[in-house]
Write a protein that holds these residues in place. Structure first.
Motif, PDB file in Angstrom:
ATOM      1  N   GLY A  21       0.827  -1.196   0.000  1.00  0.00           N
ATOM      2  CA  GLY A  21       0.000   0.000   0.000  1.00  0.00           C
ATOM      3  C   GLY A  21       0.864   1.249   0.000  1.00  0.00           C
ATOM      4  N   TYR A  22       0.357   2.290  -0.630  1.00  0.00           N
ATOM      5  CA  TYR A  22       1.054   3.566  -0.708  1.00  0.00           C
ATOM      6  C   TYR A  22       0.081   4.670  -0.347  1.00  0.00           C
ATOM      7  N   SER A  23       0.520   5.591   0.470  1.00  0.00           N
ATOM      8  CA  SER A  23      -0.328   6.695   0.901  1.00  0.00           C
ATOM      9  C   SER A  23      -0.014   7.943   0.080  1.00  0.00           C
ATOM     10  N   ILE A  24      -1.073   8.574  -0.445  1.00  0.00           N
ATOM     11  CA  ILE A  24      -0.942   9.845  -1.156  1.00  0.00           C
ATOM     12  C   ILE A  24      -1.988  10.798  -0.589  1.00  0.00           C
ATOM     13  N   LYS A  25      -1.818  12.069  -0.846  1.00  0.00           N
ATOM     14  CA  LYS A  25      -2.786  13.047  -0.354  1.00  0.00           C
ATOM     15  C   LYS A  25      -3.166  13.978  -1.496  1.00  0.00           C
ATOM     16  N   ILE A  26      -4.469  14.127  -1.707  1.00  0.00           N
ATOM     17  CA  ILE A  26      -5.005  15.063  -2.692  1.00  0.00           C
ATOM     18  C   ILE A  26      -5.892  16.020  -1.929  1.00  0.00           C
ATOM     19  N   ASP A  27      -5.508  17.286  -1.921  1.00  0.00           N
ATOM     20  CA  ASP A  27      -6.176  18.298  -1.096  1.00  0.00           C
ATOM     21  C   ASP A  27      -6.170  17.796   0.347  1.00  0.00           C
ATOM     22  N   ASN A  28      -7.325  17.599   0.949  1.00  0.00           N
ATOM     23  CA  ASN A  28      -7.390  17.133   2.334  1.00  0.00           C
ATOM     24  C   ASN A  28      -7.759  15.662   2.441  1.00  0.00           C
ATOM     25  N   THR A  29      -7.716  14.943   1.320  1.00  0.00           N
ATOM     26  CA  THR A  29      -8.110  13.539   1.305  1.00  0.00           C
ATOM     27  C   THR A  29      -6.891  12.641   1.218  1.00  0.00           C
ATOM     28  N   GLU A  30      -6.745  11.752   2.200  1.00  0.00           N
ATOM     29  CA  GLU A  30      -5.657  10.784   2.171  1.00  0.00           C
ATOM     30  C   GLU A  30      -6.163   9.530   1.469  1.00  0.00           C
ATOM     31  N   ILE A  31      -5.415   9.078   0.472  1.00  0.00           N
ATOM     32  CA  ILE A  31      -5.811   7.955  -0.377  1.00  0.00           C
ATOM     33  C   ILE A  31      -4.730   6.883  -0.315  1.00  0.00           C
ATOM     34  N   ALA A  32      -5.168   5.620  -0.266  1.00  0.00           N
ATOM     35  CA  ALA A  32      -4.254   4.487  -0.299  1.00  0.00           C
ATOM     36  C   ALA A  32      -4.293   3.869  -1.695  1.00  0.00           C
ATOM     37  N   LEU A  33      -3.138   3.704  -2.312  1.00  0.00           N
ATOM     38  CA  LEU A  33      -3.011   3.014  -3.597  1.00  0.00           C
ATOM     39  C   LEU A  33      -2.529   1.604  -3.343  1.00  0.00           C
ATOM     40  N   PHE A  34      -3.116   0.660  -4.077  1.00  0.00           N
ATOM     41  CA  PHE A  34      -2.702  -0.736  -3.961  1.00  0.00           C
ATOM     42  C   PHE A  34      -2.532  -1.324  -5.353  1.00  0.00           C
ATOM     43  N   LYS A  35      -1.382  -1.935  -5.592  1.00  0.00           N
ATOM     44  CA  LYS A  35      -1.140  -2.674  -6.833  1.00  0.00           C
ATOM     45  C   LYS A  35      -1.200  -4.148  -6.482  1.00  0.00           C
ATOM     46  N   VAL A  36      -2.070  -4.895  -7.165  1.00  0.00           N
ATOM     47  CA  VAL A  36      -2.200  -6.326  -6.892  1.00  0.00           C
ATOM     48  C   VAL A  36      -1.347  -7.108  -7.890  1.00  0.00           C
ATOM     49  N   VAL A  55      -5.027   2.778   9.399  1.00  0.00           N
ATOM     50  CA  VAL A  55      -4.448   3.273   8.151  1.00  0.00           C
ATOM     51  C   VAL A  55      -4.358   2.109   7.165  1.00  0.00           C
ATOM     52  N   LEU A  56      -5.202   2.122   6.146  1.00  0.00           N
ATOM     53  CA  LEU A  56      -5.288   0.980   5.228  1.00  0.00           C
ATOM     54  C   LEU A  56      -4.020   0.763   4.408  1.00  0.00           C
ATOM     55  N   SER A  57      -3.280   1.823   4.089  1.00  0.00           N
ATOM     56  CA  SER A  57      -2.056   1.647   3.298  1.00  0.00           C
ATOM     57  C   SER A  57      -1.017   0.806   4.038  1.00  0.00           C
ATOM     58  N   GLU A  58      -1.206   0.621   5.353  1.00  0.00           N
ATOM     59  CA  GLU A  58      -0.307  -0.220   6.150  1.00  0.00           C
ATOM     60  C   GLU A  58      -0.829  -1.647   6.285  1.00  0.00           C
ATOM     61  N   GLY A  59      -1.970  -1.927   5.651  1.00  0.00           N
ATOM     62  CA  GLY A  59      -2.594  -3.237   5.777  1.00  0.00           C
ATOM     63  C   GLY A  59      -1.989  -4.286   4.853  1.00  0.00           C
ATOM     64  N   LEU A  60      -2.324  -5.526   5.124  1.00  0.00           N
ATOM     65  CA  LEU A  60      -1.898  -6.676   4.323  1.00  0.00           C
ATOM     66  C   LEU A  60      -2.821  -6.799   3.114  1.00  0.00           C
TER      67      LEU A  60
END
Length: 106
Positions: A21-36, A55-60
């Motif tokens: 998982g990767y954490s990014i921020k757009i304006d005030n929204t934190e988004i988690a990216l996941f590549k499967v 924090v989902l970007s830290e999840g399995l």
């Protein structure tokens, strides 16, 4: 009413590791990216729907799901739905890929 969508470049596909998982921020929204492992990239709000969060970007990541690192809730990367017996929903974002660039569509 006509809505204009905005494509925001957020990452290079080649820099994303599968099942991470990767954490990014757009304006005030934190988004988690996941590549499967299939190469698809998904984007979810980076917060578990549990009342105490996580924090989902830290999840399995396993298959098409991410597991909340705090409460082990199983959340679909495709639609953001928490799987039974737990309940909840995480906001998802449309992802597009153009060559090596990953875009979030808002």
């Amino acid at each position: 009413m006509i809505t204009t969508l905005t494509r925001i470049p957020v990452a290079h596909f080649s820099n994303l590791k599968a099942r991470a998982g990767y954490s990014i921020k757009i304006d005030n929204t934190e988004i988690a990216l996941f590549k499967v492992t299939t190469g698809e990239v998904f984007a979810l709000e980076n917060r578990s729907p549990h009342p105490k969060g996580g924090v989902l970007s830290e999840g399995l990541v396993s298959g098409g799901y991410v597991y909340c690192p705090v409460y082990d809730w199983k959340i679909s990367l495709m639609d953001g739905k928490v799987q039974a017996p737990d309940e909840g929903q995480v906001r998802t974002f449309k992802v597009e890929r153009e060559e090596d660039i990953i875009f979030i569509v808002l």
